[in-house]
Design a protein around this motif. Structure first.
Motif, PDB file in Angstrom:
ATOM      1  N   VAL A   1     -26.654  55.003  -8.892  1.00 46.26           N
ATOM      2  CA  VAL A   1     -25.887  53.841  -8.445  1.00 46.26           C
ATOM      3  C   VAL A   1     -24.871  54.336  -7.421  1.00 46.26           C
ATOM      4  O   VAL A   1     -24.069  55.221  -7.724  1.00 46.26           O
ATOM      5  N   PRO A   2     -24.908  53.798  -6.199  1.00 44.56           N
ATOM      6  CA  PRO A   2     -23.955  54.228  -5.175  1.00 44.56           C
ATOM      7  C   PRO A   2     -22.516  53.974  -5.617  1.00 44.56           C
ATOM      8  O   PRO A   2     -22.227  52.994  -6.311  1.00 44.56           O
ATOM      9  N   GLU A   3     -21.639  54.856  -5.199  1.00 47.78           N
ATOM     10  CA  GLU A   3     -20.243  54.761  -5.613  1.00 47.78           C
ATOM     11  C   GLU A   3     -19.584  53.459  -5.159  1.00 47.78           C
ATOM     12  O   GLU A   3     -18.660  52.978  -5.808  1.00 47.78           O
ATOM     13  N   ALA A   4     -20.076  52.872  -4.082  1.00 44.96           N
ATOM     14  CA  ALA A   4     -19.505  51.620  -3.585  1.00 44.96           C
ATOM     15  C   ALA A   4     -19.892  50.419  -4.447  1.00 44.96           C
ATOM     16  O   ALA A   4     -19.309  49.356  -4.328  1.00 44.96           O
ATOM     17  N   GLU A   5     -20.888  50.587  -5.320  1.00 46.42           N
ATOM     18  CA  GLU A   5     -21.332  49.489  -6.185  1.00 46.42           C
ATOM     19  C   GLU A   5     -20.679  49.586  -7.567  1.00 46.42           C
ATOM     20  O   GLU A   5     -20.302  50.658  -8.012  1.00 46.42           O
ATOM     21  N   ASP A   6     -20.605  48.447  -8.238  1.00 44.94           N
ATOM     22  CA  ASP A   6     -20.068  48.401  -9.595  1.00 44.94           C
ATOM     23  C   ASP A   6     -21.103  48.973 -10.562  1.00 44.94           C
ATOM     24  O   ASP A   6     -22.194  48.430 -10.688  1.00 44.94           O
ATOM     25  N   PRO A   7     -20.764  50.068 -11.274  1.00 40.67           N
ATOM     26  CA  PRO A   7     -21.729  50.660 -12.193  1.00 40.67           C
ATOM     27  C   PRO A   7     -21.844  49.904 -13.511  1.00 40.67           C
ATOM     28  O   PRO A   7     -22.760  50.147 -14.287  1.00 40.67           O
ATOM     29  N   GLY A   8     -20.904  49.002 -13.766  1.00 37.41           N
ATOM     30  CA  GLY A   8     -20.975  48.204 -14.988  1.00 37.41           C
ATOM     31  C   GLY A   8     -20.561  48.928 -16.252  1.00 37.41           C
ATOM     32  O   GLY A   8     -21.100  48.664 -17.321  1.00 37.41           O
ATOM     33  N   PHE A   9     -19.590  49.851 -16.131  1.00 38.15           N
ATOM     34  CA  PHE A   9     -19.022  50.477 -17.326  1.00 38.15           C
ATOM     35  C   PHE A   9     -17.931  49.559 -17.863  1.00 38.15           C
ATOM     36  O   PHE A   9     -17.239  48.883 -17.105  1.00 38.15           O
ATOM     37  N   CYS A  10     -17.753  49.537 -19.154  1.00 34.44           N
ATOM     38  CA  CYS A  10     -16.759  48.641 -19.750  1.00 34.44           C
ATOM     39  C   CYS A  10     -15.349  48.953 -19.271  1.00 34.44           C
ATOM     40  O   CYS A  10     -14.602  48.044 -18.928  1.00 34.44           O
ATOM     41  N   ASN A  11     -14.964  50.221 -19.229  1.00 35.90           N
ATOM     42  CA  ASN A  11     -13.617  50.587 -18.781  1.00 35.90           C
ATOM     43  C   ASN A  11     -13.609  52.060 -18.388  1.00 35.90           C
ATOM     44  O   ASN A  11     -13.111  52.908 -19.128  1.00 35.90           O
ATOM     45  N   LEU A  12     -14.163  52.368 -17.226  1.00 36.93           N
ATOM     46  CA  LEU A  12     -14.264  53.755 -16.782  1.00 36.93           C
ATOM     47  C   LEU A  12     -12.907  54.441 -16.654  1.00 36.93           C
ATOM     48  O   LEU A  12     -12.784  55.609 -17.053  1.00 36.93           O
ATOM     49  N   PRO A  13     -11.832  53.782 -16.144  1.00 38.78           N
ATOM     50  CA  PRO A  13     -10.544  54.476 -16.072  1.00 38.78           C
ATOM     51  C   PRO A  13     -10.055  54.975 -17.445  1.00 38.78           C
ATOM     52  O   PRO A  13      -9.396  56.006 -17.539  1.00 38.78           O
ATOM     53  N   ALA A  14     -10.419  54.276 -18.507  1.00 41.52           N
ATOM     54  CA  ALA A  14     -10.060  54.705 -19.864  1.00 41.52           C
ATOM     55  C   ALA A  14     -11.172  55.571 -20.488  1.00 41.52           C
ATOM     56  O   ALA A  14     -11.146  55.854 -21.678  1.00 41.52           O
ATOM     57  N   GLU A  15     -12.144  55.964 -19.665  1.00 41.81           N
ATOM     58  CA  GLU A  15     -13.279  56.787 -20.087  1.00 41.81           C
ATOM     59  C   GLU A  15     -14.158  56.107 -21.142  1.00 41.81           C
ATOM     60  O   GLU A  15     -14.795  56.754 -21.954  1.00 41.81           O
ATOM     61  N   ASP A  16     -14.204  54.781 -21.094  1.00 42.25           N
ATOM     62  CA  ASP A  16     -15.107  54.007 -21.943  1.00 42.25           C
ATOM     63  C   ASP A  16     -16.379  53.773 -21.142  1.00 42.25           C
ATOM     64  O   ASP A  16     -16.404  52.957 -20.223  1.00 42.25           O
ATOM     65  N   VAL A  17     -17.429  54.527 -21.454  1.00 41.90           N
ATOM     66  CA  VAL A  17     -18.668  54.432 -20.681  1.00 41.90           C
ATOM     67  C   VAL A  17     -19.714  53.564 -21.372  1.00 41.90           C
ATOM     68  O   VAL A  17     -20.897  53.656 -21.069  1.00 41.90           O
ATOM     69  N   HIS A  18     -19.270  52.685 -22.287  1.00 41.16           N
ATOM     70  CA  HIS A  18     -20.177  51.652 -22.764  1.00 41.16           C
ATOM     71  C   HIS A  18     -20.599  50.845 -21.537  1.00 41.16           C
ATOM     72  O   HIS A  18     -19.857  50.743 -20.562  1.00 41.16           O
ATOM     73  N   LEU A  19     -21.783  50.269 -21.583  1.00 43.23           N
ATOM     74  CA  LEU A  19     -22.299  49.519 -20.439  1.00 43.23           C
ATOM     75  C   LEU A  19     -22.163  48.019 -20.652  1.00 43.23           C
ATOM     76  O   LEU A  19     -22.436  47.507 -21.735  1.00 43.23           O
ATOM     77  N   GLU A  20     -21.735  47.320 -19.591  1.00 44.71           N
ATOM     78  CA  GLU A  20     -21.741  45.869 -19.623  1.00 44.71           C
ATOM     79  C   GLU A  20     -23.191  45.399 -19.680  1.00 44.71           C
ATOM     80  O   GLU A  20     -24.103  46.103 -19.258  1.00 44.71           O
ATOM     81  N   GLU A  21     -23.411  44.206 -20.177  1.00 37.18           N
ATOM     82  CA  GLU A  21     -24.763  43.663 -20.308  1.00 37.18           C
ATOM     83  C   GLU A  21     -25.506  43.620 -18.975  1.00 37.18           C
ATOM     84  O   GLU A  21     -26.714  43.810 -18.923  1.00 37.18           O
ATOM     85  N   ASP A  22     -24.759  43.377 -17.874  1.00 34.20           N
ATOM     86  CA  ASP A  22     -25.399  43.263 -16.566  1.00 34.20           C
ATOM     87  C   ASP A  22     -25.271  44.534 -15.724  1.00 34.20           C
ATOM     88  O   ASP A  22     -25.475  44.514 -14.511  1.00 34.20           O
ATOM     89  N   SER A  23     -24.948  45.654 -16.341  1.00 30.17           N
ATOM     90  CA  SER A  23     -24.857  46.931 -15.635  1.00 30.17           C
ATOM     91  C   SER A  23     -26.208  47.292 -15.018  1.00 30.17           C
ATOM     92  O   SER A  23     -27.261  47.068 -15.628  1.00 30.17           O
ATOM     93  N   PRO A  24     -26.203  47.870 -13.799  1.00 26.81           N
ATOM     94  CA  PRO A  24     -27.477  48.301 -13.227  1.00 26.81           C
ATOM     95  C   PRO A  24     -28.153  49.409 -14.049  1.00 26.81           C
ATOM     96  O   PRO A  24     -29.354  49.631 -13.914  1.00 26.81           O
TER      97      PRO A  24
END
Length: 138
Positions: free
Chosen positions: A90-113
């Motif tokens: 996933v290109p850095e310019a696109e939204d990766p769909g992590f729940c809260n990456l700044p808080a290091e929460d790498v759960h994925l949103e339902e619509d994450s690529p």
């Protein structure tokens, strides 16, 4: 040698070494690394090194997801032929769909690529937990 499945590699730093997250070396014998369904996020490697790097060894990457890694390529190396199947970068310019990456929460949103029925990626099933606020946060 290693088999790594459904894990997340977040903010690793190879510093002076090769491989932003994983290094398969040939010392003392050639290594074999199977990587499947993992997420590689914001790992730092040399500009001449891959996030998954191999030196006269074998690396297989299947259904892995890559986002914002500082490396030459997702999989790179010398002296061997890697197997790569159904990887997603996933290109850095696109939204990766992590729940809260700044808080290091790498759960994925339902619509994450990264969410795919064919390729489950990462250590968690899709879906963000609602944030809880304490009284002191108001």
């Amino acid at each position: 040698s290693a088999s790594i499945r459904n894990s997340a590699f977040l903010k690793n730093d190879a510093q002076e070494g090769l491989g932003g997250a994983v290094m398969a070396d040939s010392d003392p014998t050639p290594a074999t690394v199977f990587s499947e369904g993992n997420l590689y996020i914001e790992n730092l490697g040399r500009v001449t090194s891959g996030t998954l790097h191999f030196h006269q060894s074998f690396v297989s990457s299947r259904c892995d997801g890559f986002y914002a890694n500082r490396a030459a390529a997702p999989v790179d190396g010398d002296g061997g032929d890697p197997e790569m199947e159904d990887m997603l970068v996933v290109p850095e310019a696109e939204d990766p769909g992590f729940c809260n990456l700044p808080a290091e929460d790498v759960h994925l949103e339902e619509d994450s690529p990264f969410v795919s029925k064919m390729c489950p990626r990462g250590p968690y099933p899709p879906g963000c937990k609602p944030r809880r606020f304490s009284r002191s946060s108001f």
